[in-house]
Design an enzyme around this catalytic site. Structure first.
Site, mmCIF file in Angstrom:
data_model
loop_
_atom_site.group_PDB
_atom_site.id
_atom_site.type_symbol
_atom_site.label_atom_id
_atom_site.label_comp_id
_atom_site.label_asym_id
_atom_site.label_seq_id
_atom_site.Cartn_x
_atom_site.Cartn_y
_atom_site.Cartn_z
ATOM 1 N N GLU A 23 8.861 3.170 14.424
ATOM 2 C CA GLU A 23 9.635 3.537 13.241
ATOM 3 C C GLU A 23 9.375 4.961 13.115
ATOM 4 O O GLU A 23 8.743 5.767 13.770
ATOM 5 C CB GLU A 23 8.577 2.825 11.972
ATOM 6 C CG GLU A 23 8.657 1.460 12.264
ATOM 7 C CD GLU A 23 8.310 0.986 10.677
ATOM 8 O OE1 GLU A 23 9.296 0.639 9.772
ATOM 9 O OE2 GLU A 23 6.937 0.668 10.438
ATOM 10 N N CYS A 35 -3.109 1.913 6.594
ATOM 11 C CA CYS A 35 -3.163 1.174 7.720
ATOM 12 C C CYS A 35 -3.566 2.353 8.855
ATOM 13 O O CYS A 35 -4.377 1.711 9.835
ATOM 14 C CB CYS A 35 -1.803 0.526 8.174
ATOM 15 S SG CYS A 35 -0.492 1.849 7.910
ATOM 16 N N ASN A 38 0.803 -1.347 -0.002
ATOM 17 C CA ASN A 38 -0.125 0.121 -0.201
ATOM 18 C C ASN A 38 0.815 1.275 -0.084
ATOM 19 O O ASN A 38 0.345 2.299 -0.547
ATOM 20 C CB ASN A 38 -1.058 0.010 1.027
ATOM 21 C CG ASN A 38 -0.494 0.210 2.697
ATOM 22 O OD1 ASN A 38 0.889 -0.403 2.787
ATOM 23 N ND2 ASN A 38 -0.901 0.595 3.431
ATOM 24 N N GLU A 57 4.576 -3.488 12.237
ATOM 25 C CA GLU A 57 3.510 -2.803 12.251
ATOM 26 C C GLU A 57 2.492 -3.316 11.119
ATOM 27 O O GLU A 57 2.805 -3.665 10.110
ATOM 28 C CB GLU A 57 3.895 -1.621 11.520
ATOM 29 C CG GLU A 57 5.191 -0.665 12.370
ATOM 30 C CD GLU A 57 4.441 -0.129 13.822
ATOM 31 O OE1 GLU A 57 3.232 -0.115 14.179
ATOM 32 O OE2 GLU A 57 5.434 -0.096 14.733
#
Ligand code: NAD
Length: 493
Positions: free
Chosen positions: A474, A296, A164, A262
């Site tokens: 991150e 997400c 994505n 993640e």
């Protein structure tokens, strides 16, 4: 039900499909084993790519392990300079990279250009960290002694990434790993091989030594699994679905290697009576329908208090009608194609199931037809129960469920009633309630009067609960922590 128009198809220009390759030990390798079709143009091949084997993974890890000590021995500013040079090359190639990204992933050209710019900025940000001091000097209780802390590279890192954000995510994992002195093997998503190849080309052409950054395309259960289980891999950073991530965590934990996950989200926005209904609808629509809802961090649940419910829903339906689905390369498109037929079917099934269970579809369609291109109209659902699958399960499409809650406390409880905890938002003018929300909501990122999707590159990012390992974050400076060992050094005079 509002009918939805598709963006006009005035341009039919198509480019010759590009070919992705593995990058192993500085060599471009692999045959055009498989085709990736353009999700907006069913007859058009977007990319050819190789399907890697366990032997390719072995070669890539061998190359990475051999190259890493020399790379780590370079001064950090020299490592950073190569990342900054790669950023410049990617910027020069932006129009080609962004068009390839649209053809293989489906998002709009504006979104793809934004993503390529993000990858450029990420490479510059972490490249510049090559000049930044990373340790501390601390006093010691012992006479004549100084304590310093250092962060050292750990060796070879595996990166497994989703489709994505096919260039931004590989960039934001690779850049902190590389600038810290590690070597990398990247396994990109099968659906988006070109974007990762463009990143690899920029790094390679910028002068990164052979073997420091490797890419192996192919299937998750072959290439990804081989990377996860190889004892020469010091750690794995994964972004993708929760089920795959939790399986990989077991593999990495079993051999006590470092792992960062993640994963999924079911991100909610709480809209309170004192919010501006039009502004709140814009915030929700941008989070729910931008990037075709395939983020997400996308908004997929909305809880709204009674006093604003009607005006907010009217404004949200008006906003949804402005998200015209179509080919991302067409200028009128605001809602790019869904990435794959499987994802399209998942989106449609979610909407149909909700309607079958008694929900009202205020905007969207239960008859979306994938044959002419994977165009899925923005869907706004109401009248759902709290345990409806559209409220509890990640859909990963442009579908938003709106539920009424009696007040702020009930809304906060509803937002927190999820296995996920990636991002959460609140629309309100109340400083008191937004502050309380930020403190009590179970999410890694909180947005007040801003869409749940959309993040800056210089700040930590990650979720809680089943959205993340919730250990190392991150992005931002803290991203480096995952890719380095901490060391404490006592120096006596
Ligand atoms: P996915 O889990 O199917 O695939 C992600 C990657 O894992 C791909 O490269 C895939 O090939 C690989 N993979 C699959 N099975 C594997 C296995 N058994 N062993 C090793 N690797 C394997 O996810 P996807 O469909 O590509 O992406 C969508 C998902 O990603 C959504 O759930 C979304 O929420 C999540 N996502 C999360 C974030 C975040 O930062 N939290 C960001 C983007 C996407």
């Amino acid at each position: 039900m509002t009918s939805t128009a598709f963006a006009s198809s005035t341009s039919t220009s198509s480019a010759a499909a590009s070919t992705a390759q593995h990058l192993i030990n500085g060599q471009w390798l692999g045959a055009a084993d498989t085709e990736r079709m353009n999700p907006a143009r069913p007859q058009e091949v977007a990319a050819y790519s190789p399907i890697g084997s366990a032997a390719d993974v072995d070669a890539a890890i061998t190359a990475a392990a051999a190259a890493q000590p020399g790379w780590a021995a370079l001064p950090a500013p020299a490592r950073g300079a190569i990342l900054i040079a790669a950023a410049g090359l990617l910027q020069e190639r932006e129009s080609t990279v962004a068009a390839d990204l649209v053809r293989e992933e489906g998002k709009t050209l504006a979104e793809a250009r934004g993503e390529v710019k993000r990858a450029v900025d990420v490479l510059r940000f972490f490249g510049s960290l090559g000049w930044a001091a990373t340790g501390e000097v601390l006093p010691s209780g012992l006479p004549g002694t100084t304590i310093t802390t250092r962060r050292e590279p750990m060796g070879v890192f595996a990166l497994i990434t989703p489709w994505n954000f096919p260039i931004a995510i590989p960039a934001w994992k690779a850049a902190p790993a590389l600038v810290s002195g590690n070597a990398v093997v990247l396994k990109p998503a099968e659906l988006t091989p070109l974007s990762a190849t463009h990143l690899a080309r920029a790094l390679h052409d910028a002068g990164l030594p052979a073997g420091v950054f490797n890419v192996v395309h192919g299937k998750g259960r072959v290439v990804g699994a081989a990377l996860a289980s190889d004892p020469r891999v010091a750690g794995l950073s994964f972004t993708g679905s929760t089920n795959v991530g939790l399986g990989l965590q077991e593999v990495l934990n079993a051999r006590r290697a470092r792992v960062q996950l993640e994963m999924g989200g079911k991100n909610a926005v709480l809209v309170l009576d004192d919010a501006d209904p039009v502004a709140a609808a814009q915030v929700v629509a941008a989070g729910a329908f931008g990037l075709t809802g395939q983020a997400c961090t996308a908004t997929s649940r909305v809880y709204v208090t009674p006093g604003i419910r009607e005006t907010f829903l009217d404004a949200l339906v008006a906003e949804a009608s402005g998200y015209l689905p179509g080919d991302g390369l067409e200028p009128g498109t605001r809602l790019g194609a869904v990435v794959s037929r499987a994802q399209f079917d998942q989106d449609l099934d979610a909407v149909r199931t909700a309607v079958d269970r008694g929900a009202t579809l205020l905007h969207g369609s239960v008859d979306a037809d994938p044959e002419a291109g994977l165009f899925f109209p923005a869907a706004v659902l109401t009248g759902l129960a709290a345990d409806d699958p559209a409220v509890t399960e990640e859909i990963f499409g442009p579908v938003v469920a709106v539920l009424e809650v009696p007040d702020y406390e009930a809304g906060l409880a509803a937002v927190n009633d999820s296995r996920y905890g990636l991002t959460a938002g609140i629309c309100t003018d109340s400083l008191k309630l937004s502050t309380d929300f930020a403190a009590r909501v179970q999410a890694g990122v909180v947005k007040v009067n801003r869409p749940t999707a959309g993040l800056d590159l210089n700040v930590p990012f990650g979720g809680v609960k089943d959205s993340s390992t919730n250990t190392f974050r991150e992005q931002g400076r803290t991203a480096v922590d995952f890719y380095t060992w901490g060391k404490t050094v006592y120096t006596g005079s």
